[in-house]
Design an enzyme around this catalytic site. Sequence first.
Site: not given
Length: 369
Positions: A43, A333, A336
Amino acid sequence: MLMARLSYLICVLVSLLNPINCYSIGKSKPNGQHKTLFVFGDSLFDPGNNQYLNGSGVEGGAITWPYGETYFKHPTGRLSDGRLVPDFIAQFAKLLILPPYLQPIAHHFTDGANFASAGGGVLAQTHPGTISLPTQLSYFKAVVKSLRQKLGDVEAKKVLMRAVYLFSIGGNDYFSFYSQNLNATQSNRRQYVGMVIGNLTSVLKEIYGLGGRKIAFQNAGPLGCLPAMKASNPQLGILCAKELSALARLHNRALANVLKKLESKLPGFKYSIFDYYNALGDRVSNPSKYGFKNGKAACCGSGAYRGMNCGGGRNGTEPFEVCSNPSDYVWFDGGHTTERTNLQLAELIWSGAPNITAPYNVKQLFGHA
């Protein structure tokens, strides 16, 4: 200038879902050797591949507001408010931002490709439904085939040998292991790290066999210090999950050893390791040193440290808060980083000093014949 603007508008209309290719239309390529960048990862590097997977909810709701708000002005599937590290690396290399490999557009593989997938791991069994590293390798093999058909074997080999192969992968394997093996012994941990590194080494050897020579790694970060980890383990308080960060350190030592061995065994093999663990860890611990106001909590989310549900969680309906200025925060978040953090990290990968990115940085790797 008018033609460039018209081209941009047409590009956006044709590719409304993810008009990444449009951001550099009208810009001329610089003189000098054309650069190629292939991206493998999770991610931290996923430009939106997961939104094209059947039946796989994009991790963290990255196709909803406020993801993408800072740069793209709409969600693209990236788990940040804007650009990710590989986007900046592509721009530093005077390339277009690489679109998701799975995006159904006409790709320019001479620029490279981004195969990364949120939730993906080195091991195929980590988060089934995402794109594991073995599957990313199979996508790369399809790109090699396409390049050979388009350019011929000799020219394709030149492109593959000049290219840089950028990796950020392993974190999800360790999150998985940690959540399923809370009472793991040190021997269990070492065995698991050995399995991850062994599988990773096999992939690197295959890439080398296909012509790849320049490998760049962002190593595993301080996994126990993520806002999401603290939010889901309230007993930690302000502390990090020690065992998880210890797994990351074990991985990083083993990764450094294996890359050094590969360099000694494989002619022409060169590598770069960016010390992401300490670079990010120092920003979390000392945010003001780097121009941030908050290194512990996320800009977007709910609960402790705003560690959960940015964008409304998996179903998009959970309540959440968003800070007024993401660039004040290290984290966007629960797991991340913000675009501003990503820019700082990308600059270190691109041109960092040997104490942070070694034995080469990525700018130097691109410069090697």
